[in-house]
Scaffold this active site. Sequence first.
Site, PDB file in Angstrom:
ATOM      1  N   GLU A 117      91.028   3.151  32.613  1.00  0.00           N
ATOM      2  CA  GLU A 117      91.267   4.439  32.106  1.00  0.00           C
ATOM      3  C   GLU A 117      90.511   4.809  31.423  1.00  0.00           C
ATOM      4  OE1 GLU A 117      96.011   4.871  33.112  1.00  0.00           O
ATOM      5  OE2 GLU A 117      95.493   4.532  31.271  1.00  0.00           O
ATOM      6  N   CYS A 130      87.201   8.403  25.119  1.00  0.00           N
ATOM      7  CA  CYS A 130      87.227   7.087  24.795  1.00  0.00           C
ATOM      8  C   CYS A 130      87.397   6.083  25.817  1.00  0.00           C
ATOM      9  CB  CYS A 130      88.757   7.055  24.154  1.00  0.00           C
ATOM     10  SG  CYS A 130      89.552   5.341  23.840  1.00  0.00           S
ATOM     11  N   CYS A 137      92.610  -7.288  28.662  1.00  0.00           N
ATOM     12  CA  CYS A 137      92.127  -8.070  27.419  1.00  0.00           C
ATOM     13  C   CYS A 137      92.479  -9.520  27.321  1.00  0.00           C
ATOM     14  CB  CYS A 137      92.413  -7.353  26.183  1.00  0.00           C
ATOM     15  SG  CYS A 137      91.679  -7.642  24.465  1.00  0.00           S
ATOM     16  N   CYS A 141      96.811  -9.084  20.699  1.00  0.00           N
ATOM     17  CA  CYS A 141      97.540  -8.232  19.731  1.00  0.00           C
ATOM     18  C   CYS A 141      98.675  -7.927  20.032  1.00  0.00           C
ATOM     19  CB  CYS A 141      96.598  -7.098  19.141  1.00  0.00           C
ATOM     20  SG  CYS A 141      94.980  -7.798  18.753  1.00  0.00           S
ATOM     21  N   CYS A 144     100.010  -4.073  20.792  1.00  0.00           N
ATOM     22  CA  CYS A 144      99.044  -3.568  22.081  1.00  0.00           C
ATOM     23  C   CYS A 144      99.433  -3.576  23.377  1.00  0.00           C
ATOM     24  CB  CYS A 144      97.514  -3.861  21.693  1.00  0.00           C
ATOM     25  SG  CYS A 144      96.405  -3.212  22.999  1.00  0.00           S
ATOM     26  N   CYS A 374      96.250   5.296  21.719  1.00  0.00           N
ATOM     27  CA  CYS A 374      95.660   4.158  21.578  1.00  0.00           C
ATOM     28  C   CYS A 374      96.578   2.860  21.930  1.00  0.00           C
ATOM     29  CB  CYS A 374      95.422   3.784  20.058  1.00  0.00           C
ATOM     30  SG  CYS A 374      94.034   4.654  19.461  1.00  0.00           S
TER      31      CYS A 374
HETATM   32  N1  SAH Z   1      89.722  -4.129  21.374  1.00  0.00           N
HETATM   33  C1  SAH Z   1      89.118  -3.407  20.390  1.00  0.00           C
HETATM   34  C2  SAH Z   1      89.112  -1.852  20.741  1.00  0.00           C
HETATM   35  C3  SAH Z   1      90.309  -1.261  21.733  1.00  0.00           C
HETATM   36  S1  SAH Z   1      91.755  -0.907  20.896  1.00  0.00           S
HETATM   37  C4  SAH Z   1      89.926  -3.255  19.126  1.00  0.00           C
HETATM   38  O1  SAH Z   1      91.060  -4.079  19.000  1.00  0.00           O
HETATM   39  O2  SAH Z   1      89.466  -2.799  18.190  1.00  0.00           O
HETATM   40  C5  SAH Z   1      91.355   0.666  19.823  1.00  0.00           C
HETATM   41  C6  SAH Z   1      92.375   0.678  18.703  1.00  0.00           C
HETATM   42  O3  SAH Z   1      93.722   0.818  18.997  1.00  0.00           O
HETATM   43  C7  SAH Z   1      92.438  -0.773  17.700  1.00  0.00           C
HETATM   44  O4  SAH Z   1      92.512  -0.446  16.377  1.00  0.00           O
HETATM   45  C8  SAH Z   1      93.846  -1.078  18.320  1.00  0.00           C
HETATM   46  O5  SAH Z   1      94.340  -2.096  17.337  1.00  0.00           O
HETATM   47  C9  SAH Z   1      94.663   0.384  18.231  1.00  0.00           C
HETATM   48  N2  SAH Z   1      96.003   0.111  19.028  1.00  0.00           N
HETATM   49  C10 SAH Z   1      96.132  -0.869  20.062  1.00  0.00           C
HETATM   50  N3  SAH Z   1      97.484  -0.688  20.219  1.00  0.00           N
HETATM   51  C11 SAH Z   1      98.083   0.282  19.734  1.00  0.00           C
HETATM   52  C12 SAH Z   1      99.227   0.894  19.793  1.00  0.00           C
HETATM   53  N4  SAH Z   1     100.382   0.588  20.380  1.00  0.00           N
HETATM   54  N5  SAH Z   1      99.380   1.982  18.631  1.00  0.00           N
HETATM   55  C13 SAH Z   1      98.621   2.472  17.979  1.00  0.00           C
HETATM   56  N6  SAH Z   1      97.226   1.644  17.954  1.00  0.00           N
HETATM   57  C14 SAH Z   1      97.164   0.599  18.790  1.00  0.00           C
HETATM   58 FE1  SF4 Z   2      92.514  -6.338  22.926  1.00  0.00          FE
HETATM   59 FE2  SF4 Z   2      94.419  -4.470  22.316  1.00  0.00          FE
HETATM   60 FE3  SF4 Z   2      93.926  -6.418  20.445  1.00  0.00          FE
HETATM   61 FE4  SF4 Z   2      91.928  -4.437  21.034  1.00  0.00          FE
HETATM   62  S1  SF4 Z   2      94.224  -4.348  20.154  1.00  0.00           S
HETATM   63  S2  SF4 Z   2      91.580  -6.627  20.985  1.00  0.00           S
HETATM   64  S3  SF4 Z   2      92.462  -3.961  23.385  1.00  0.00           S
HETATM   65  S4  SF4 Z   2      94.745  -6.849  22.724  1.00  0.00           S
END
Ligand code: SAH
Ligand code: SF4
Length: 397
Positions: A117, A130, A137, A141, A144, A374
């Site tokens: 996406e 974006c 991934c 995290c 996420c 995000c």
């Molecule tokens: N993997 C990379 C880039 C993709 S995530 C990273 O982690 O930086 C892009 C941003 O969205 C990151 O800062 C991530 O921590 C944040 N993010 C992920 N899940 C989220 C959520 N459910 N609510 C708000 N931000 C989130």
């Molecule tokens: Fe992967 Fe989501 Fe962590 Fe970014 S925030 S590194 S996309 S698991």
Amino acid sequence: MTTTLIDRRPPDGDAAPWLPSLIGLSRADLAAALAAAHVPEKQRRMRMRQLWHWIYHRGATSFTQMTDISKDLRQSLSEAFVIGRPEIVTGQISTDGTRKWLLRLAPDERGARHEVEMVYIPEEDRGTLCISSQVGCTLTCTFCHTGTQRLVRNLTAEEIVMQVMIARDQMEEWPHQIEANPHPPAGGRFITNVVLMGMGEPLYNFDNVKTAMEIVSDGEGISLSKRRITLSTSGVVPEIPRAGEEIGTMLAISLHGTTDDIRDRLVPLNKKYPIAELLAACRAYPGLSNARRITFEYVMLKGVNDTLADAKRLVHLLKGIPAKVNLIPFNPWPGAPYECSEWETIEAFAEVLNRAGYASPVRTPRGRDIMAACGQLKSESQKIRAKERLAAESASP
Ligand code: SAH
Ligand code: SF4
């Protein structure tokens, strides 16, 4: 929204092989591809420049458009290569103007066709695309949604560049289209910025991200300045110096926690590369100044990382780094083990940062109604697909 389907196969039927694409090749690799297609050595440089111009400046999707290249050569190129686009499965527009597209990729070497996406977020003074760097991934995290989906694979350089090209197609924003547009967007462009903040960890797909960013920022093509491209990483410390030297985009760090205890829980990669090491790598990132700051992303999770003590620790940690902080209200997803902090808590947190001199915009959640915010990518489309599958199964005898 219009849905286009451009198949990469030549028109003579399903049995035809999938041809290699010329998109996503560095200039050197493009010249090598022309050599393999028997373009005489004397012509190669010129042909390479012509192709580069048509593909990345004009947004051509077929060789027939390339009127300054002889018919014979166009014919032999179209028998050996493609420059089409992946299929756009769906395009959605949120009530706030955010757009999301689901793209179906060409088959990988095992024949599987994956989907990614990408999201476009219009704001008053800018328009941000974006894009994703991986399907899924490998990191996990805990806040996420992408992190709950296992990694399927790295995207190729072609697939990364193609996201920007498809967005230009969709917004009708190739230079000749802008020139012809009687009502250009405020600021002259729809897509002013690109962020690698979709699915995946870009520094675990270093080479492809590097090639793709080279192409996207090439001044004779898409021509998006590296200062307008931001690579977001969860903190792959050993790759950060190389990213600075070799990719050279702006950097964003997903910090989210101010002690190793908290960050270990939120971003498990912290156990490998703890906060002190991460911030040391940030301090050494080349070219930093007040005009070129690192963005620290901080997701606001109720009762987890949102106290005033956290805010003060954050100020302390960032000392000496030209930094801005993006406070991201947590975007919930089904089954998520967290809640978003209260609005007053977020404001109080931001106030501590502002008083310490850090610009800390609270990133207003955008496109929540189409699950485009995000950390939500892919989830909704998977849900829809599951529903479709169920419907199909119950309909079948
Ligand atoms: N993997 C990379 C880039 C993709 S995530 C990273 O982690 O930086 C892009 C941003 O969205 C990151 O800062 C991530 O921590 C944040 N993010 C992920 N899940 C989220 C959520 N459910 N609510 C708000 N931000 C989130
Ligand atoms: Fe992967 Fe989501 Fe962590 Fe970014 S925030 S590194 S996309 S698991």
